[in-house]
Design a protein around this motif. Sequence first.
Motif, PDB file in Angstrom:
ATOM      1  N   THR A 194       0.763  -1.125   0.209  1.00 55.45           N
ATOM      2  CA  THR A 194       0.128   0.028   0.031  1.00 55.45           C
ATOM      3  C   THR A 194       1.056   1.471  -0.032  1.00 55.45           C
ATOM      4  OG1 THR A 194      -1.540  -1.286   1.562  1.00 55.45           O
ATOM      5  CG2 THR A 194      -1.929   0.908   1.415  1.00 55.45           C
ATOM      6  N   PRO A 195       0.387   2.188  -0.638  1.00 54.96           N
ATOM      7  CA  PRO A 195       1.237   3.643  -0.680  1.00 54.96           C
ATOM      8  C   PRO A 195       1.466   3.883   0.941  1.00 54.96           C
ATOM      9  CG  PRO A 195      -0.565   3.825  -2.333  1.00 54.96           C
ATOM     10  CD  PRO A 195      -0.820   2.449  -1.577  1.00 54.96           C
ATOM     11  N   GLY A 196       2.894   4.399   1.291  1.00 59.15           N
ATOM     12  CA  GLY A 196       3.091   4.739   2.519  1.00 59.15           C
ATOM     13  C   GLY A 196       3.771   3.626   3.414  1.00 59.15           C
ATOM     14  N   VAL A 197       3.773   2.438   2.732  1.00 52.93           N
ATOM     15  CA  VAL A 197       4.311   1.245   3.874  1.00 52.93           C
ATOM     16  C   VAL A 197       6.098   1.376   3.559  1.00 52.93           C
ATOM     17  CG1 VAL A 197       2.617  -0.541   3.609  1.00 52.93           C
ATOM     18  CG2 VAL A 197       4.430  -0.274   1.770  1.00 52.93           C
ATOM     19  N   GLY A 198       6.670   2.017   2.715  1.00 53.05           N
ATOM     20  CA  GLY A 198       8.099   2.146   2.645  1.00 53.05           C
ATOM     21  C   GLY A 198       8.560   1.640   1.665  1.00 53.05           C
ATOM     22  N   LYS A 199       7.836   1.453   0.397  1.00 49.76           N
ATOM     23  CA  LYS A 199       8.572   0.850  -0.746  1.00 49.76           C
ATOM     24  C   LYS A 199       9.689   1.722  -1.015  1.00 49.76           C
ATOM     25  CE  LYS A 199       4.601   1.043  -3.003  1.00 49.76           C
ATOM     26  NZ  LYS A 199       3.805   1.466  -2.078  1.00 49.76           N
ATOM     27  N   THR A 200       9.498   2.972  -1.428  1.00 53.60           N
ATOM     28  CA  THR A 200      10.510   3.881  -1.969  1.00 53.60           C
ATOM     29  C   THR A 200      11.874   3.890  -0.939  1.00 53.60           C
ATOM     30  OG1 THR A 200       8.949   5.287  -3.099  1.00 53.60           O
ATOM     31  CG2 THR A 200      11.185   6.214  -2.896  1.00 53.60           C
ATOM     32  N   THR A 201      11.651   4.003   0.386  1.00 50.60           N
ATOM     33  CA  THR A 201      12.817   3.974   1.276  1.00 50.60           C
ATOM     34  C   THR A 201      13.593   2.630   1.250  1.00 50.60           C
ATOM     35  OG1 THR A 201      11.266   5.222   2.657  1.00 50.60           O
ATOM     36  CG2 THR A 201      13.294   4.345   3.707  1.00 50.60           C
ATOM     37  N   HIS A 202      12.836   1.657   1.056  1.00 46.73           N
ATOM     38  CA  HIS A 202      13.618   0.359   0.776  1.00 46.73           C
ATOM     39  C   HIS A 202      14.217   0.352  -0.124  1.00 46.73           C
ATOM     40  CE1 HIS A 202      11.093  -1.007   4.561  1.00 46.73           C
ATOM     41  NE2 HIS A 202      11.802  -2.177   4.514  1.00 46.73           N
ATOM     42  N   ARG A 212       1.340   8.414   8.167  1.00 47.78           N
ATOM     43  CA  ARG A 212       2.350   8.803   7.309  1.00 47.78           C
ATOM     44  C   ARG A 212       1.708   9.176   6.022  1.00 47.78           C
ATOM     45  NH1 ARG A 212       5.908   2.979   6.807  1.00 47.78           N
ATOM     46  NH2 ARG A 212       6.735   3.081   8.682  1.00 47.78           N
ATOM     47  N   ARG A 270       0.768  13.057   3.931  1.00 45.15           N
ATOM     48  CA  ARG A 270       0.907  13.659   2.523  1.00 45.15           C
ATOM     49  C   ARG A 270       0.128  14.106   2.041  1.00 45.15           C
ATOM     50  NH1 ARG A 270       2.718   7.737  -0.218  1.00 45.15           N
ATOM     51  NH2 ARG A 270       4.975   7.725   0.529  1.00 45.15           N
ATOM     52  N   SER A 314       7.064  -3.085   8.114  1.00 49.22           N
ATOM     53  CA  SER A 314       7.999  -1.786   7.976  1.00 49.22           C
ATOM     54  C   SER A 314       7.527  -0.554   8.741  1.00 49.22           C
ATOM     55  CB  SER A 314       7.877  -1.481   6.281  1.00 49.22           C
ATOM     56  OG  SER A 314       8.687  -0.391   5.939  1.00 49.22           O
ATOM     57  N   ASN A 315       7.252  -0.894  10.080  1.00 46.64           N
ATOM     58  CA  ASN A 315       6.749   0.141  10.990  1.00 46.64           C
ATOM     59  C   ASN A 315       7.777   0.997  11.525  1.00 46.64           C
ATOM     60  OD1 ASN A 315       3.939  -0.520  11.501  1.00 46.64           O
ATOM     61  ND2 ASN A 315       4.983  -2.559  11.696  1.00 46.64           N
ATOM     62  N   THR A 316       9.160   0.517  11.584  1.00 47.02           N
ATOM     63  CA  THR A 316      10.402   1.109  12.279  1.00 47.02           C
ATOM     64  C   THR A 316      11.534   1.218  11.681  1.00 47.02           C
ATOM     65  OG1 THR A 316      10.947  -0.781  13.377  1.00 47.02           O
ATOM     66  CG2 THR A 316       9.299   0.240  14.688  1.00 47.02           C
ATOM     67  N   ALA A 317      12.434   1.984  12.108  1.00 52.81           N
ATOM     68  CA  ALA A 317      13.502   2.198  11.291  1.00 52.81           C
ATOM     69  C   ALA A 317      14.604   0.681  11.478  1.00 52.81           C
ATOM     70  CB  ALA A 317      14.505   3.352  12.055  1.00 52.81           C
ATOM     71  N   LEU A 365      13.161  -1.377   9.117  1.00 52.87           N
ATOM     72  CA  LEU A 365      13.987  -1.172   7.555  1.00 52.87           C
ATOM     73  C   LEU A 365      15.188  -1.790   7.542  1.00 52.87           C
ATOM     74  CD1 LEU A 365      14.055   0.562   5.069  1.00 52.87           C
ATOM     75  CD2 LEU A 365      14.402   2.537   6.644  1.00 52.87           C
TER      76      LEU A 365
HETATM   77  P1  DAT Z   1       5.789   4.290  -0.306  1.00 56.49           P
HETATM   78  O1  DAT Z   1       6.913   4.332  -1.244  1.00 56.49           O
HETATM   79  O2  DAT Z   1       5.658   2.841  -0.016  1.00 56.49           O
HETATM   80  O3  DAT Z   1       4.766   5.207  -0.659  1.00 56.49           O
HETATM   81  P2  DAT Z   1       7.839   5.781   1.297  1.00 56.49           P
HETATM   82  O4  DAT Z   1       9.165   4.794   1.350  1.00 56.49           O
HETATM   83  O5  DAT Z   1       7.605   6.881   0.464  1.00 56.49           O
HETATM   84  O6  DAT Z   1       6.559   4.610   1.081  1.00 56.49           O
HETATM   85  O7  DAT Z   1       7.707   5.765   2.919  1.00 56.49           O
HETATM   86  C1  DAT Z   1       6.668   6.729   3.567  1.00 56.49           C
HETATM   87  C2  DAT Z   1       7.026   7.478   4.591  1.00 56.49           C
HETATM   88  O8  DAT Z   1       7.196   6.541   5.871  1.00 56.49           O
HETATM   89  C3  DAT Z   1       8.352   8.140   4.509  1.00 56.49           C
HETATM   90  O9  DAT Z   1       8.505   9.483   5.123  1.00 56.49           O
HETATM   91  C4  DAT Z   1       9.527   7.194   5.055  1.00 56.49           C
HETATM   92  C5  DAT Z   1       8.708   6.416   6.199  1.00 56.49           C
HETATM   93  N1  DAT Z   1       9.131   5.121   6.371  1.00 56.49           N
HETATM   94  C6  DAT Z   1       9.082   4.091   5.488  1.00 56.49           C
HETATM   95  N2  DAT Z   1       9.482   3.005   5.947  1.00 56.49           N
HETATM   96  C7  DAT Z   1       9.635   3.339   7.193  1.00 56.49           C
HETATM   97  C8  DAT Z   1      10.134   2.458   8.425  1.00 56.49           C
HETATM   98  N3  DAT Z   1      10.439   1.145   8.126  1.00 56.49           N
HETATM   99  N4  DAT Z   1      10.253   2.964   9.590  1.00 56.49           N
HETATM  100  C9  DAT Z   1       9.958   4.367   9.642  1.00 56.49           C
HETATM  101  N5  DAT Z   1       9.723   5.149   8.773  1.00 56.49           N
HETATM  102  C10 DAT Z   1       9.568   4.732   7.586  1.00 56.49           C
END
Ligand code: DAT
Length: 173
Positions: free
Chosen positions: A12-20, A106, A110, A147-150, A153
């Motif tokens: 789902t958007p916001g789960v952290g795909k881009t960050t990962h 999150r 946005r 993907s709730n916490t750093a 991640l």
């Molecule tokens: P997506 O690409 O799935 O839409 P994102 O990578 O943009 O999601 O992350 C959305 C926000 O949440 C962004 O501010 C970074 C934060 N985030 C993502 N994964 C995280 C994690 N595991 N722990 C803490 N913050 C996280």
Amino acid sequence: MRQAPNIMLTGTPGVGKTTHCESLAERTGLRHISINQVVKDKGCHEGWNEEYQSWIVDEDKLLDAIEKEVHCGGCIIDWHACDLFPRSWLDLVVVLRVDSSTLFDRLTGRNYAEAKLQENLDSEIMEVLLQEARDAFDEAIVIELTSNTADELESNVDRIEAWIKQWKLDNAS
Ligand code: DAT
């Protein structure tokens, strides 16, 4: 034969795909393909949906636009849908999951429209994308990670990086 695997990160958007994906690309040298970016840059759409504030994706155009690159291997594909991609393209499908209160925070950050916010929260609660991945791909290649916490991640990226190393050993030509 691919020299490096293709991995899909979905959820789902916001789960952290881009960050990962960004962290994985930096650590492994694999290429991050942001489907949102491809759709926008290469015009793989039939216009803009005002209510959902998103592109109406032309899936055939999208597949054509990335086929060559994916064929070479070493891609990390980042998108909230996975069932349009041919099975033969992907070696691993990672479905990221998050608690609804964390996702709410999150997505509120946005400034999503109410309809889009609610639809995404419902989708996460109902495990829509996990089910989509399990229906579309062999269950052995689909994994679910939170993907709730750093810390999560970090351990997710470690785990996927280790999987990539093993894939390369197993598939060395
Ligand atoms: P997506 O690409 O799935 O839409 P994102 O990578 O943009 O999601 O992350 C959305 C926000 O949440 C962004 O501010 C970074 C934060 N985030 C993502 N994964 C995280 C994690 N595991 N722990 C803490 N913050 C996280």
